[in-house]
Motif scaffolding. Structure first.
Motif, PDB file in Angstrom:
ATOM      1  N   ALA A   6      -4.396   6.247  -4.783  1.00  0.00           N
ATOM      2  CA  ALA A   6      -3.196   5.914  -4.107  1.00  0.00           C
ATOM      3  C   ALA A   6      -3.451   4.936  -2.764  1.00  0.00           C
ATOM      4  O   ALA A   6      -4.436   4.817  -2.213  1.00  0.00           O
ATOM      5  N   LEU A   7      -2.693   4.145  -2.642  1.00  0.00           N
ATOM      6  CA  LEU A   7      -2.631   3.050  -1.296  1.00  0.00           C
ATOM      7  C   LEU A   7      -2.489   4.281  -0.030  1.00  0.00           C
ATOM      8  O   LEU A   7      -1.356   4.909  -0.131  1.00  0.00           O
ATOM      9  N   PRO A   8      -2.763   3.513   0.910  1.00  0.00           N
ATOM     10  CA  PRO A   8      -2.826   4.156   2.532  1.00  0.00           C
ATOM     11  C   PRO A   8      -1.120   3.985   2.748  1.00  0.00           C
ATOM     12  O   PRO A   8      -0.288   3.082   2.209  1.00  0.00           O
ATOM     13  N   THR A   9      -0.534   4.919   3.439  1.00  0.00           N
ATOM     14  CA  THR A   9       0.993   4.643   3.421  1.00  0.00           C
ATOM     15  C   THR A   9       1.035   4.930   5.326  1.00  0.00           C
ATOM     16  O   THR A   9       0.275   5.481   5.847  1.00  0.00           O
ATOM     17  N   ILE A  10       2.124   4.234   5.566  1.00  0.00           N
ATOM     18  CA  ILE A  10       2.646   4.700   7.040  1.00  0.00           C
ATOM     19  C   ILE A  10       4.130   4.791   7.167  1.00  0.00           C
ATOM     20  O   ILE A  10       4.732   4.471   6.432  1.00  0.00           O
ATOM     21  N   SER A  11       4.271   5.605   8.082  1.00  0.00           N
ATOM     22  CA  SER A  11       6.040   6.027   8.247  1.00  0.00           C
ATOM     23  C   SER A  11       6.458   5.055   9.447  1.00  0.00           C
ATOM     24  O   SER A  11       5.926   5.346  10.372  1.00  0.00           O
ATOM     25  N   ILE A  12       7.498   4.755   9.397  1.00  0.00           N
ATOM     26  CA  ILE A  12       8.270   4.058  10.345  1.00  0.00           C
ATOM     27  C   ILE A  12       9.852   4.338  10.349  1.00  0.00           C
ATOM     28  O   ILE A  12      10.235   4.620   9.290  1.00  0.00           O
ATOM     29  N   PRO A  13      10.241   4.274  11.710  1.00  0.00           N
ATOM     30  CA  PRO A  13      11.609   4.748  11.566  1.00  0.00           C
ATOM     31  C   PRO A  13      12.625   3.831  10.714  1.00  0.00           C
ATOM     32  O   PRO A  13      12.347   2.819  10.969  1.00  0.00           O
ATOM     33  N   LYS A  14      13.736   4.427  10.276  1.00  0.00           N
ATOM     34  CA  LYS A  14      14.493   3.493   9.631  1.00  0.00           C
ATOM     35  C   LYS A  14      15.647   3.148  10.737  1.00  0.00           C
ATOM     36  O   LYS A  14      15.875   3.996  11.612  1.00  0.00           O
ATOM     37  N   ILE A  15      16.008   1.912  10.488  1.00  0.00           N
ATOM     38  CA  ILE A  15      16.988   1.473  11.594  1.00  0.00           C
ATOM     39  C   ILE A  15      18.404   1.340  10.777  1.00  0.00           C
ATOM     40  O   ILE A  15      18.602   1.201   9.699  1.00  0.00           O
ATOM     41  N   GLY A  16      19.387   1.593  11.995  1.00  0.00           N
ATOM     42  CA  GLY A  16      20.730   1.608  11.431  1.00  0.00           C
ATOM     43  C   GLY A  16      21.182   2.906  10.959  1.00  0.00           C
ATOM     44  O   GLY A  16      22.245   3.089  10.302  1.00  0.00           O
ATOM     45  N   GLN A  17      20.710   3.944  11.129  1.00  0.00           N
ATOM     46  CA  GLN A  17      21.011   5.181  10.779  1.00  0.00           C
ATOM     47  C   GLN A  17      21.364   6.163  11.756  1.00  0.00           C
ATOM     48  O   GLN A  17      20.825   6.212  12.806  1.00  0.00           O
ATOM     49  N   LYS A  18      22.567   6.962  11.685  1.00  0.00           N
ATOM     50  CA  LYS A  18      22.791   7.736  12.695  1.00  0.00           C
ATOM     51  C   LYS A  18      21.663   9.062  13.145  1.00  0.00           C
ATOM     52  O   LYS A  18      21.450   9.286  14.248  1.00  0.00           O
ATOM     53  N   LYS A  19      21.291   9.284  11.938  1.00  0.00           N
ATOM     54  CA  LYS A  19      20.134  10.321  12.086  1.00  0.00           C
ATOM     55  C   LYS A  19      18.916   9.872  12.122  1.00  0.00           C
ATOM     56  O   LYS A  19      18.810   9.125  10.971  1.00  0.00           O
ATOM     57  N   PRO A  20      17.914  10.163  12.958  1.00  0.00           N
ATOM     58  CA  PRO A  20      16.457   9.460  12.685  1.00  0.00           C
ATOM     59  C   PRO A  20      16.066   9.614  11.456  1.00  0.00           C
ATOM     60  O   PRO A  20      15.964  10.916  11.053  1.00  0.00           O
ATOM     61  N   ALA A  21      15.456   8.732  10.863  1.00  0.00           N
ATOM     62  CA  ALA A  21      14.783   8.905   9.459  1.00  0.00           C
ATOM     63  C   ALA A  21      13.483   7.988   9.497  1.00  0.00           C
ATOM     64  O   ALA A  21      13.464   7.212  10.274  1.00  0.00           O
ATOM     65  N   HIS A  22      12.606   8.355   8.503  1.00  0.00           N
ATOM     66  CA  HIS A  22      11.565   7.429   8.465  1.00  0.00           C
ATOM     67  C   HIS A  22      11.268   6.950   6.986  1.00  0.00           C
ATOM     68  O   HIS A  22      11.964   7.534   6.134  1.00  0.00           O
ATOM     69  N   MET A  23      10.775   5.693   6.732  1.00  0.00           N
ATOM     70  CA  MET A  23      10.500   5.201   5.421  1.00  0.00           C
ATOM     71  C   MET A  23       8.901   5.337   5.433  1.00  0.00           C
ATOM     72  O   MET A  23       8.220   4.872   6.285  1.00  0.00           O
ATOM     73  N   THR A  24       8.586   5.438   3.927  1.00  0.00           N
ATOM     74  CA  THR A  24       7.013   5.286   3.896  1.00  0.00           C
ATOM     75  C   THR A  24       6.767   4.123   3.142  1.00  0.00           C
ATOM     76  O   THR A  24       7.552   3.864   2.048  1.00  0.00           O
ATOM     77  N   ILE A  25       5.804   3.209   3.738  1.00  0.00           N
ATOM     78  CA  ILE A  25       5.481   1.961   3.183  1.00  0.00           C
ATOM     79  C   ILE A  25       3.965   2.151   2.565  1.00  0.00           C
ATOM     80  O   ILE A  25       3.262   2.781   3.195  1.00  0.00           O
ATOM     81  N   GLU A  26       3.568   1.641   1.412  1.00  0.00           N
ATOM     82  CA  GLU A  26       2.059   1.803   0.864  1.00  0.00           C
ATOM     83  C   GLU A  26       1.742   0.223   1.358  1.00  0.00           C
ATOM     84  O   GLU A  26       2.189  -0.716   0.889  1.00  0.00           O
ATOM     85  N   LEU A  27       0.475   0.398   1.816  1.00  0.00           N
ATOM     86  CA  LEU A  27      -0.137  -0.874   2.325  1.00  0.00           C
ATOM     87  C   LEU A  27      -1.346  -1.373   1.055  1.00  0.00           C
ATOM     88  O   LEU A  27      -1.853  -0.240   0.857  1.00  0.00           O
ATOM     89  N   LYS A  28      -1.720  -2.430   0.974  1.00  0.00           N
ATOM     90  CA  LYS A  28      -2.745  -2.758   0.132  1.00  0.00           C
ATOM     91  C   LYS A  28      -3.864  -2.555   0.858  1.00  0.00           C
ATOM     92  O   LYS A  28      -3.829  -2.548   2.144  1.00  0.00           O
ATOM     93  N   PRO A  29      -5.073  -2.353   0.440  1.00  0.00           N
ATOM     94  CA  PRO A  29      -6.338  -2.147   1.097  1.00  0.00           C
ATOM     95  C   PRO A  29      -6.545  -3.291   2.250  1.00  0.00           C
ATOM     96  O   PRO A  29      -6.939  -2.855   3.237  1.00  0.00           O
ATOM     97  N   GLU A  30      -6.440  -4.560   1.824  1.00  0.00           N
ATOM     98  CA  GLU A  30      -6.528  -5.634   2.670  1.00  0.00           C
ATOM     99  C   GLU A  30      -5.315  -5.547   3.902  1.00  0.00           C
ATOM    100  O   GLU A  30      -5.987  -5.766   4.848  1.00  0.00           O
ATOM    101  N   GLN A  31      -4.369  -4.997   3.713  1.00  0.00           N
ATOM    102  CA  GLN A  31      -3.425  -4.648   4.887  1.00  0.00           C
ATOM    103  C   GLN A  31      -3.735  -3.857   5.843  1.00  0.00           C
ATOM    104  O   GLN A  31      -3.722  -4.066   6.811  1.00  0.00           O
ATOM    105  N   GLN A  32      -4.291  -2.715   4.968  1.00  0.00           N
ATOM    106  CA  GLN A  32      -4.836  -1.666   5.915  1.00  0.00           C
ATOM    107  C   GLN A  32      -6.056  -1.835   6.744  1.00  0.00           C
ATOM    108  O   GLN A  32      -5.975  -1.591   7.897  1.00  0.00           O
TER     109      GLN A  32
END
Length: 110
Positions: free
Chosen positions: A2-28
């Motif tokens: 599995a690729l490493p993931t980080i969570s970042i807040p989603k913008i433009g939503q009333k309720k705070p939420a997060h999205m998870t993105i997968e980073l390639k090894p070179e990005q990590q």
């Protein structure tokens, strides 16, 4: 693997939420190096800087598109001047550019 993931807040939503993105090894690796360098405290700061660079590039690209006709006309004028032999020496051209760079600073200080 599995690729490493980080969570970042989603913008433009009333309720705070997060999205998870997968980073390639070179990005990590770049993310880790940036944080280890001390220039950034966490992945969020690294992403903020990356997004700012992207915003600046988009703005520069937009400016170039908006100014395309003006830039093309200036280039055409320069070529025509060169064909007529209306050239300046390199040092003189550099000095003209230095003066152009200084002038806006002087005007903003007044």
């Amino acid at each position: 693997m599995a690729l490493p993931t980080i969570s970042i807040p989603k913008i433009g939503q009333k309720k705070p939420a997060h999205m998870t993105i997968e980073l390639k090894p070179e990005q990590q690796q770049i993310m880790d190096l940036a944080i280890q360098s001390g220039a950034f405290h966490d992945p969020s700061e690294v992403l903020d800087q990356a997004f700012e660079i992207i915003r600046e590039k988009i703005h520069a690209d937009d400016w170039l598109i908006e100014q395309r006709d003006t830039v093309a006309a200036s280039i055409a004028t320069g070529f025509a001047q060169a064909e007529r032999g209306e050239l300046v020496e390199a040092e003189e051209a550099l000095e003209m550019l230095r003066q152009r760079r200084i002038r806006p600073r002087l005007n903003s200080q007044e």
